[in-house]
Design an enzyme around this catalytic site. Structure first.
Site, short mmCIF file in Angstrom:
data_model
loop_
_atom_site.label_atom_id
_atom_site.label_comp_id
_atom_site.label_asym_id
_atom_site.label_seq_id
_atom_site.Cartn_x
_atom_site.Cartn_y
_atom_site.Cartn_z
N ARG A 133 88.04 73.64 9.85
CA ARG A 133 88.94 74.39 8.97
C ARG A 133 90.34 74.54 9.57
O ARG A 133 91.00 75.56 9.43
CB ARG A 133 88.35 75.77 8.68
N ASP A 153 92.22 78.35 21.50
CA ASP A 153 93.03 78.87 20.40
C ASP A 153 94.34 79.37 20.99
O ASP A 153 94.58 79.25 22.21
CB ASP A 153 92.29 80.00 19.64
N HIS A 198 92.99 71.18 7.21
CA HIS A 198 93.44 71.42 5.82
C HIS A 198 94.65 72.35 5.74
O HIS A 198 95.26 72.48 4.70
CB HIS A 198 92.27 71.88 4.92
C1 LIG Z 1 91.66 78.63 9.47
S1 LIG Z 1 91.38 79.10 11.12
C2 LIG Z 1 89.89 78.23 11.51
C3 LIG Z 1 89.15 78.92 12.60
C4 LIG Z 1 87.82 78.29 12.99
N1 LIG Z 1 87.98 76.94 13.47
C5 LIG Z 1 86.80 78.33 11.88
O1 LIG Z 1 86.14 77.33 11.65
O2 LIG Z 1 86.66 79.37 11.24
C6 LIG Z 1 92.61 78.18 12.03
C7 LIG Z 1 92.61 78.52 13.51
O3 LIG Z 1 93.58 77.68 14.15
C8 LIG Z 1 94.28 78.46 15.08
N2 LIG Z 1 95.58 77.82 15.33
C9 LIG Z 1 96.65 77.80 14.50
N3 LIG Z 1 97.64 77.09 15.07
C10 LIG Z 1 97.19 76.68 16.28
C11 LIG Z 1 97.74 75.90 17.32
N4 LIG Z 1 98.98 75.41 17.23
N5 LIG Z 1 96.98 75.64 18.41
C12 LIG Z 1 95.72 76.14 18.49
N6 LIG Z 1 95.13 76.89 17.55
C13 LIG Z 1 95.86 77.15 16.44
C14 LIG Z 1 94.38 79.82 14.43
O4 LIG Z 1 94.66 80.82 15.39
C15 LIG Z 1 93.00 79.94 13.81
O5 LIG Z 1 92.08 80.51 14.71
#
Ligand SMILES: C[S@@+](CC[C@H](N)C(=O)[O-])C[C@H]1O[C@@H](n2cnc3c(N)ncnc32)[C@H](O)[C@@H]1O
Length: 408
Positions: free
Chosen positions: A316, A274, A319
């Site tokens: 997630r 992350d 989307h």
């Molecule tokens: C909606 S959350 C989903 C979290 C988890 N996968 C779940 O199933 O609950 C999106 C995740 O993507 C991470 N994220 C957003 N942009 C990112 C990037 N450019 N690289 C890596 N992670 C990222 C956010 O920090 C967050 O933890």
């Protein structure tokens, strides 16, 4: 009443009777696989069809206006902590006058707001001057996660919705594609910022958002609908191989759930990826169940550092993004895959047409340039990254599924 409506109602009432029987049977068996949820939803949707069939077209605006008032009244009472000021369910009522004193508000104003909520069944009026909570209003007390879900939808989505038609006037009738200049940033009159930058300026909003995510989790199962057993044999033959990389894995809850479900996938064979601040938070939390998991700072728009893992799990995340960005994210995964690796995309798999809750999620994602996708949309998308869909595994009773992909 037209004869056709009469026979339609007869059919729907018979369907409803059948749906209620199924629900009672599922509830009695305490079906843990979502059967209870599925059968309950069938009761609700069939009952809604009866209402829909009976309602005249010229009456539709009644409900629409009632809901607008209900949403606003609920948000005001939640903000004023009015629901918490009314005795809890089973503990009696309070007069409008006493409630108004507690809220430092006009009695007449409090009563008018409460009447909207009484009319929709959220609150119950006793006699002419007292009000009490119901089980429905109790979700707005004490930061209950379901109440927070309402709050986040009201605070974060409603304003972009209100300004969305103006947005399309200004930017053209096109799907928004940017992290900035989307309906969310337009609605908040900060088009140059991303949704997260706008929200981050107010810690209370971020806190509310995180709580609402907990509620989403309850509705989106992680395990129980994908069979990981093919991994077992591979890991026995290649003990050093990475079993699973959770891309954008947040707090590591998916890794924990998968390790607990499978037992043969160990934390030490998993990588949690992350952004820096999230990984830092995971380290600070010091979750015992993640102690052997490799914590990897990684931006998924850049080259995937873990090569040849058996599974790249991405849940997630897609989307939140438009097709171009998703293709970039998936291409980085495809480049890192071994011939036997699989990408597991975990998201809602939309039906065409989608049911209301899924359609509204998609509409909500539109405000930040994201989208929900049908199976066909996933097939097209992963194809752009050199992947192909092997199978789609749906979680019973929910719109969630795993899109299992291999490299072409
Ligand atoms: C909606 S959350 C989903 C979290 C988890 N996968 C779940 O199933 O609950 C999106 C995740 O993507 C991470 N994220 C957003 N942009 C990112 C990037 N450019 N690289 C890596 N992670 C990222 C956010 O920090 C967050 O933890």
């Amino acid at each position: 009443m037209a004869a056709s409506l009469g026979s339609e109602l007869d059919t729907l009432v018979a369907d409803l009777t059948g749906a209620v029987s199924e629900y009672k049977a599922a509830a009695a068996n305490e079906d843990q696989l979502g059967g209870d949820l599925a059968t309950r939803m069938k009761v609700i949707t069939t009952a809604q069809k009866i209402v829909h069939a009976t309602k005249k077209p010229e009456e539709q605006w009644y409900d629409q206006s009632v809901w607008m008032a209900d949403l606003t009244a609920t948000r005001i009472f939640k903000k004023w902590e009015a629901f918490a000021a009314i005795p809890a369910v089973g503990e009696g009522s309070i007069s409008y006058e006493d409630l108004a004193k507690k809220l430092d508000a006009d009695t007449s104003l409090v009563r008018r707001i409460a009447w909207v909520l009484v009319s929709t069944g959220t609150l119950k009026q006793i006699g002419t001057d007292k009000v009490e909570n119901t089980t429905k209003s109790m979700v707005y007390v004490n930061n209950d996660s379901n109440g927070m879900m309402f709050q986040i939808m009201y605070d974060e989505a409603l304003r972009p919705y209100v300004f969305m038609s103006e947005y399309f006037e200004k930017y053209g009738r096109r799907e928004p594609s940017g992290q900035t200049d989307n309906p969310y940033s337009f609605g908040y009159q900060q088009p140059e910022k991303t949704a997260w930058e706008i929200m981050a300026a107010e810690p209370a909003r971020v806190d509310a958002f995180m709580r609402s995510m907990d509620t989403m989790e309850q509705h989106l199962p992680i395990t129980g609908y994908y069979d990981f057993s093919w991994v077992k044999e591979k890991l026995e033959a290649e003990t050093e191989r990475t079993a699973l990389v959770d891309v954008g894995g947040s707090r590591g809850h998916a890794i924990k759930a998968i390790c607990a479900e499978t037992e043969y996938i160990k934390g030490a064979q998993c990588v949690l990826e992350d952004l820096p601040q999230v990984i830092e938070q995971v380290k600070t939390n010091g979750d015992e169940a993640l102690k052997n998991v490799k914590l990897q700072v990684h931006d998924f728009f850049t080259e995937q550092p873990i090569k040849g893992a058996l599974i790249y799990w991405i849940r997630r995340v897609l989307h939140d993004h438009n097709d171009t960005d998703c293709a970039k994210i998936l291409t980085h995964l495809a480049d890192a895959m071994a011939p036997d690796s699989r990408v597991l995309i975990v998201d809602q798999i939309m039906e065409n047409p989608p049911p209301p809750l899924v359609a509204q999620t998609d509409f909500c994602m539109l405000t930040i340039s994201g989208k929900e996708r049908t199976r066909e949309m996933f097939e097209e998308l992963v194809g752009r990254a050199g992947l192909k869909v092997l199978e789609v595994h749906l979680a019973k009773g929910t719109p969630v599924g795993v899109v299992e992909c291999i490299k072409i």
